[in-house]
Design an enzyme around this catalytic site. Sequence first.
Site, PDB file in Angstrom:
ATOM      1  N   LYS A 115      33.359  44.984  46.972  1.00 50.67           N
ATOM      2  CA  LYS A 115      34.630  44.783  46.252  1.00 50.67           C
ATOM      3  C   LYS A 115      34.554  43.533  45.379  1.00 50.67           C
ATOM      4  CE  LYS A 115      39.605  44.361  46.830  1.00 50.67           C
ATOM      5  NZ  LYS A 115      40.740  44.263  47.771  1.00 50.67           N
ATOM      6  N   HIS A 126      35.038  36.768  48.260  1.00 50.81           N
ATOM      7  CA  HIS A 126      36.357  36.404  47.753  1.00 50.81           C
ATOM      8  C   HIS A 126      36.198  35.370  46.645  1.00 50.81           C
ATOM      9  CE1 HIS A 126      40.436  34.812  47.703  1.00 50.81           C
ATOM     10  NE2 HIS A 126      39.979  33.622  48.046  1.00 50.81           N
ATOM     11  N   PHE A 127      36.935  35.568  45.556  1.00 48.93           N
ATOM     12  CA  PHE A 127      36.950  34.573  44.479  1.00 48.93           C
ATOM     13  C   PHE A 127      38.077  33.592  44.773  1.00 48.93           C
ATOM     14  CE2 PHE A 127      37.633  32.481  40.558  1.00 48.93           C
ATOM     15  CZ  PHE A 127      36.433  32.550  39.861  1.00 48.93           C
ATOM     16  N   ASP A 128      37.724  32.317  44.996  1.00 42.75           N
ATOM     17  CA  ASP A 128      38.740  31.354  45.424  1.00 42.75           C
ATOM     18  C   ASP A 128      39.380  30.616  44.255  1.00 42.75           C
ATOM     19  OD1 ASP A 128      39.975  30.333  47.894  1.00 42.75           O
ATOM     20  OD2 ASP A 128      39.276  28.400  47.131  1.00 42.75           O
ATOM     21  N   ASN A 130      42.439  37.873  36.664  1.00 44.02           N
ATOM     22  CA  ASN A 130      41.152  38.154  37.314  1.00 44.02           C
ATOM     23  C   ASN A 130      40.006  37.503  36.547  1.00 44.02           C
ATOM     24  OD1 ASN A 130      39.715  39.911  39.433  1.00 44.02           O
ATOM     25  ND2 ASN A 130      38.618  40.423  37.562  1.00 44.02           N
ATOM     26  N   THR A 131      39.083  36.930  37.289  1.00 46.53           N
ATOM     27  CA  THR A 131      37.918  36.275  36.689  1.00 46.53           C
ATOM     28  C   THR A 131      36.671  37.124  36.886  1.00 46.53           C
ATOM     29  OG1 THR A 131      38.860  34.127  37.281  1.00 46.53           O
ATOM     30  CG2 THR A 131      36.520  34.158  36.680  1.00 46.53           C
ATOM     31  N   LYS A 176      41.102  27.452  49.149  1.00 39.83           N
ATOM     32  CA  LYS A 176      42.416  27.029  48.679  1.00 39.83           C
ATOM     33  C   LYS A 176      43.517  27.311  49.706  1.00 39.83           C
ATOM     34  CE  LYS A 176      43.548  28.927  44.839  1.00 39.83           C
ATOM     35  NZ  LYS A 176      43.626  29.407  43.449  1.00 39.83           N
ATOM     36  N   ARG A 183      32.545  44.395  42.340  1.00 42.00           N
ATOM     37  CA  ARG A 183      33.303  45.245  41.408  1.00 42.00           C
ATOM     38  C   ARG A 183      34.322  44.420  40.621  1.00 42.00           C
ATOM     39  NH1 ARG A 183      38.213  47.611  42.224  1.00 42.00           N
ATOM     40  NH2 ARG A 183      38.115  47.519  44.504  1.00 42.00           N
ATOM     41  N   HIS A 192      34.546  40.970  40.328  1.00 41.92           N
ATOM     42  CA  HIS A 192      34.249  39.632  39.804  1.00 41.92           C
ATOM     43  C   HIS A 192      32.852  39.428  39.212  1.00 41.92           C
ATOM     44  CE1 HIS A 192      38.090  38.328  41.310  1.00 41.92           C
ATOM     45  NE2 HIS A 192      37.797  38.775  42.528  1.00 41.92           N
ATOM     46  N   LYS A 228      46.562  44.295  37.583  1.00 42.28           N
ATOM     47  CA  LYS A 228      46.289  43.005  38.224  1.00 42.28           C
ATOM     48  C   LYS A 228      46.589  41.907  37.192  1.00 42.28           C
ATOM     49  CE  LYS A 228      42.883  40.582  41.092  1.00 42.28           C
ATOM     50  NZ  LYS A 228      41.521  40.610  41.683  1.00 42.28           N
TER      51      LYS A 228
HETATM   52  P1  T3P Z   1      40.942  39.274  44.914  1.00 41.04           P
HETATM   53  O1  T3P Z   1      41.125  38.730  46.297  1.00 41.04           O
HETATM   54  O2  T3P Z   1      41.369  40.710  44.767  1.00 41.04           O
HETATM   55  O3  T3P Z   1      39.577  38.994  44.381  1.00 41.04           O
HETATM   56  O4  T3P Z   1      43.888  34.712  44.374  1.00 41.04           O
HETATM   57  C1  T3P Z   1      44.490  35.958  44.214  1.00 41.04           C
HETATM   58  C2  T3P Z   1      43.598  36.895  43.427  1.00 41.04           C
HETATM   59  O5  T3P Z   1      43.330  36.365  42.135  1.00 41.04           O
HETATM   60  C3  T3P Z   1      42.267  37.147  44.097  1.00 41.04           C
HETATM   61  O6  T3P Z   1      41.977  38.501  43.967  1.00 41.04           O
HETATM   62  C4  T3P Z   1      41.293  36.331  43.287  1.00 41.04           C
HETATM   63  C5  T3P Z   1      41.931  36.275  41.931  1.00 41.04           C
HETATM   64  N1  T3P Z   1      41.621  35.058  41.177  1.00 41.04           N
HETATM   65  C6  T3P Z   1      40.683  35.140  40.168  1.00 41.04           C
HETATM   66  O7  T3P Z   1      40.102  36.197  39.924  1.00 41.04           O
HETATM   67  N2  T3P Z   1      40.409  34.009  39.451  1.00 41.04           N
HETATM   68  C7  T3P Z   1      41.005  32.804  39.708  1.00 41.04           C
HETATM   69  O8  T3P Z   1      40.688  31.803  39.044  1.00 41.04           O
HETATM   70  C8  T3P Z   1      41.971  32.746  40.782  1.00 41.04           C
HETATM   71  C9  T3P Z   1      42.661  31.442  41.105  1.00 41.04           C
HETATM   72  C10 T3P Z   1      42.252  33.894  41.475  1.00 41.04           C
END
Ligand code: T3P
Length: 124
Positions: A7, A119-121, A44-45, A66, A10, A12, A41
Amino acid sequence: SESAAEKFQRQHVDSKSLAFNDNTYCNHMMKIRGMTKGNCKVFNTFILESIWKIRAICWNKKTACKQKFFNCHMSREPLKVTECQIKGNPKDSPCKYQTINDKKCVTVACNGWPPLPVHFDSSK
Ligand code: T3P
Protein backbone atom coordinates in the site's frame (compact mmCIF):
# COMPACT_ATOMS: atom_id res chain seq x y z
CA SER A 1 -5.00 -8.67 -0.26
CA GLU A 2 -2.61 -5.73 -0.16
CA SER A 3 0.08 -5.59 2.55
CA ALA A 4 0.97 -2.34 4.31
CA ALA A 5 4.29 -2.24 2.42
CA GLU A 6 2.49 -2.74 -0.91
CA LYS A 7 0.00 0.00 0.00
CA PHE A 8 2.87 2.37 0.82
CA GLN A 9 4.43 1.66 -2.59
CA ARG A 10 1.14 2.20 -4.39
CA GLN A 11 0.41 5.48 -2.64
CA HIS A 12 3.86 6.97 -2.19
CA VAL A 13 6.45 5.54 -4.59
CA ASP A 14 6.94 6.48 -8.23
CA SER A 15 10.41 5.33 -9.20
CA LYS A 16 9.85 5.58 -12.95
CA SER A 17 8.62 9.13 -13.12
CA LEU A 18 9.98 11.12 -16.03
CA ALA A 19 7.73 14.09 -15.52
CA PHE A 20 9.14 16.15 -12.67
CA ASN A 21 7.68 19.25 -14.31
CA ASP A 22 4.32 18.06 -15.58
CA ASN A 23 1.52 19.96 -13.89
CA THR A 24 -1.05 17.28 -14.77
CA TYR A 25 0.97 14.56 -12.97
CA CYS A 26 -1.24 14.49 -9.87
CA ASN A 27 -4.58 14.36 -11.73
CA HIS A 28 -3.34 11.24 -13.52
CA MET A 29 -1.34 9.56 -10.75
CA MET A 30 -3.87 10.01 -7.95
CA LYS A 31 -6.43 8.27 -10.17
CA ILE A 32 -4.34 5.35 -11.41
CA ARG A 33 -2.95 4.73 -7.93
CA GLY A 34 -6.47 4.36 -6.54
CA MET A 35 -6.77 7.47 -4.38
CA THR A 36 -9.81 9.03 -6.08
CA LYS A 37 -12.44 6.36 -5.36
CA GLY A 38 -15.35 7.70 -3.35
CA ASN A 39 -13.76 10.91 -2.07
CA CYS A 40 -10.59 12.40 -3.54
CA LYS A 41 -7.66 11.99 -1.13
CA VAL A 42 -6.93 15.56 -0.04
CA PHE A 43 -3.12 15.47 0.17
CA ASN A 44 -0.59 12.85 -0.90
CA THR A 45 3.16 12.75 -1.45
CA PHE A 46 4.89 10.65 -4.11
CA ILE A 47 8.62 9.97 -3.68
CA LEU A 48 10.35 9.95 -7.09
CA GLU A 49 13.36 7.79 -6.23
CA SER A 50 14.28 4.12 -6.59
CA ILE A 51 12.56 1.69 -4.24
CA TRP A 52 16.00 0.68 -2.93
CA LYS A 53 16.85 4.24 -1.96
CA ILE A 54 13.47 4.59 -0.25
CA ARG A 55 13.75 1.25 1.59
CA ALA A 56 17.24 2.21 2.79
CA ILE A 57 15.65 5.01 4.88
CA CYS A 58 14.46 2.25 7.22
CA TRP A 59 18.10 1.60 8.24
CA ASN A 60 18.61 5.18 9.44
CA LYS A 61 18.26 5.86 13.15
CA LYS A 62 14.81 5.74 14.72
CA THR A 63 12.89 8.88 15.46
CA ALA A 64 9.46 9.69 16.87
CA CYS A 65 6.58 9.64 14.42
CA LYS A 66 4.21 12.62 14.31
CA GLN A 67 1.16 11.03 15.94
CA LYS A 68 2.31 8.00 17.89
CA PHE A 69 4.88 5.19 17.76
CA PHE A 70 8.63 5.41 17.48
CA ASN A 71 9.36 3.42 14.35
CA CYS A 72 9.99 6.39 12.07
CA HIS A 73 13.16 7.12 10.12
CA MET A 74 14.17 10.21 8.15
CA SER A 75 16.11 10.36 4.89
CA ARG A 76 19.57 11.87 5.38
CA GLU A 77 19.30 13.95 2.25
CA PRO A 78 16.44 15.65 0.42
CA LEU A 79 14.66 13.37 -2.05
CA LYS A 80 12.65 14.30 -5.12
CA VAL A 81 8.99 14.48 -4.14
CA THR A 82 5.78 15.47 -5.84
CA GLU A 83 2.99 16.62 -3.56
CA CYS A 84 -0.60 16.42 -4.69
CA GLN A 85 -2.93 18.96 -3.11
CA ILE A 86 -6.64 18.86 -3.82
CA LYS A 87 -8.09 21.82 -5.71
CA GLY A 88 -11.72 22.45 -4.80
CA ASN A 89 -14.10 19.97 -3.20
CA PRO A 90 -12.91 16.42 -2.37
CA LYS A 91 -16.30 15.16 -3.56
CA ASP A 92 -15.81 16.62 -7.07
CA SER A 93 -15.48 14.22 -9.97
CA PRO A 94 -13.00 14.02 -11.57
CA CYS A 95 -10.62 14.90 -8.72
CA LYS A 96 -8.45 17.92 -9.53
CA TYR A 97 -5.02 18.45 -7.98
CA GLN A 98 -2.27 20.99 -7.78
CA THR A 99 1.10 19.31 -8.52
CA ILE A 100 4.00 20.58 -6.40
CA ASN A 101 7.55 19.40 -7.14
CA ASP A 102 10.16 19.75 -4.43
CA LYS A 103 13.16 18.16 -2.75
CA LYS A 104 12.57 17.27 0.88
CA CYS A 105 13.78 15.04 3.66
CA VAL A 106 11.03 12.48 4.17
CA THR A 107 10.12 10.61 7.35
CA VAL A 108 8.54 7.17 6.99
CA ALA A 109 7.46 4.48 9.46
CA CYS A 110 8.95 1.02 8.87
CA ASN A 111 7.85 -2.45 9.96
CA GLY A 112 8.85 -6.11 9.59
CA TRP A 113 12.02 -7.93 8.69
CA PRO A 114 13.63 -6.83 6.54
CA PRO A 115 12.14 -3.48 7.57
CA LEU A 116 10.01 -1.89 4.85
CA PRO A 117 8.27 1.51 4.72
CA VAL A 118 4.59 1.16 5.66
CA HIS A 119 3.52 4.76 6.36
CA PHE A 120 4.38 8.23 5.08
CA ASP A 121 4.80 10.38 8.19
CA SER A 122 6.03 13.83 7.11
CA SER A 123 8.55 15.79 5.08
CA LYS A 124 10.55 18.94 5.56
P1 T3P B 1 -1.65 7.19 4.19
O1 T3P B 1 -1.57 6.71 5.60
O2 T3P B 1 -2.84 6.66 3.43
O3 T3P B 1 -0.35 7.02 3.47
O4 T3P B 1 -1.24 11.65 7.30
C1 T3P B 1 -2.45 11.33 6.70
C2 T3P B 1 -2.24 10.85 5.28
O5 T3P B 1 -1.61 11.86 4.50
C3 T3P B 1 -1.38 9.61 5.19
O6 T3P B 1 -1.95 8.77 4.25
C4 T3P B 1 -0.05 10.13 4.69
C5 T3P B 1 -0.43 11.35 3.91
N1 T3P B 1 0.60 12.39 3.91
C6 T3P B 1 1.38 12.53 2.77
O7 T3P B 1 1.23 11.79 1.80
N2 T3P B 1 2.32 13.52 2.76
C7 T3P B 1 2.55 14.35 3.82
O8 T3P B 1 3.45 15.20 3.76
C8 T3P B 1 1.73 14.17 5.00
C9 T3P B 1 1.94 15.06 6.20
C10 T3P B 1 0.77 13.19 4.99
